[in-house]
Design a protein around this motif. Structure first.
Motif, short mmCIF file in Angstrom:
data_model
loop_
_atom_site.label_atom_id
_atom_site.label_comp_id
_atom_site.label_asym_id
_atom_site.label_seq_id
_atom_site.Cartn_x
_atom_site.Cartn_y
_atom_site.Cartn_z
N ILE A 181 0.84 -1.20 0.00
CA ILE A 181 0.00 0.00 0.00
C ILE A 181 0.88 1.25 0.00
CG2 ILE A 181 -0.21 0.00 2.53
CD1 ILE A 181 -3.12 1.04 2.11
N ARG A 185 0.29 5.57 0.17
CA ARG A 185 -0.68 6.62 0.51
C ARG A 185 -0.25 7.92 -0.15
NH1 ARG A 185 -3.83 7.46 5.39
NH2 ARG A 185 -4.10 9.68 5.67
N THR A 209 -7.26 12.01 0.41
CA THR A 209 -6.32 10.90 0.51
C THR A 209 -6.62 9.83 -0.54
OG1 THR A 209 -6.10 11.23 2.88
CG2 THR A 209 -5.49 9.06 2.05
N LEU A 247 -5.30 5.85 -1.64
CA LEU A 247 -4.57 4.65 -1.24
C LEU A 247 -4.43 3.76 -2.47
CD1 LEU A 247 -6.58 4.03 2.02
CD2 LEU A 247 -4.30 5.05 1.86
N HIS A 256 -7.16 2.15 7.77
CA HIS A 256 -7.43 2.85 6.51
C HIS A 256 -8.92 2.87 6.18
CE1 HIS A 256 -3.22 3.32 5.59
NE2 HIS A 256 -3.02 2.02 5.76
N TRP A 293 -9.61 4.63 -3.12
CA TRP A 293 -8.90 3.36 -3.09
C TRP A 293 -8.70 2.89 -4.53
CZ3 TRP A 293 -8.06 0.13 1.39
CH2 TRP A 293 -8.53 0.68 2.58
#
Length: 163
Positions: free
Chosen positions: A63, A65, A72, A74, A95, A102
């Motif tokens: 992962i 970030r 944010t 990811l 998370h 994502w």
């Protein structure tokens, strides 16, 4: 809906186009064989969202970030995951508590520990060497992205479960 693209530049263009419509929170699953363009597409999307540091593949870290103009992000690459439970060791629950974008490569390897997808993209290498991406909206927010891109929702396979 399918799109064919001849090279990595075309894949990056497609990722930039997706960045223009995506909003938060969002979960995008990136399916496809090795070399199909998953990481290239994710990197282009992140760059289009304002990430300026080098965007490395999370192949070994699992992962990465990033801070983007929409919040944010990811980026996960679960190719090297042996068991989905390993996500607990990288603090996946922490998370899950924050709203984020994502981008998950190889999501089938994290089944049961990942948030459900809003959008599933399947990238394929075609026999003649071109690449193809298949778009599948799995949530109303992804249907809105479809509309913003001017795509025909009926042809996208909207709804249903995805692994």
């Amino acid at each position: 809906m399918y799109w064919n693209f001849a090279d990595a530049d075309a894949c990056r263009d497609w990722g930039r186009r997706l960045a223009q419509v995506v909003d938060m929170p969002a979960v995008i699953y990136l399916h496809g064989e090795l070399g199909a363009g998953k990481t290239t597409l994710a990197q282009a999307l992140l760059q289009a969202l304002g990430v300026t540091p080098p965007i490395k593949s999370p192949t070994y870290t699992l992962i990465e970030r990033y801070v983007t103009r929409i919040g944010t992000a990811l980026h996960l690459d679960l190719y090297r995951l042996r068991e989905a439970e390993e996500l607990e060791f990288i603090g996946i629950r922490d998370h899950l508590a924050e709203p984020a974008l994502w981008l998950i490569e190889w999501p089938e390897r994290g089944r049961g520990f990942l948030p459900p997808a809003d959008l599933s993209l399947t990238l394929t290498i075609l026999p003649q060497g071109d690449h193809q991406v298949r778009w599948r909206a799995l949530h109303a927010r992804a249907e809105r992205w479809t509309e913003r891109l001017g795509l025909p929702a009926a042809s996208l396979g909207v709804g249903g479960a995805d692994g």
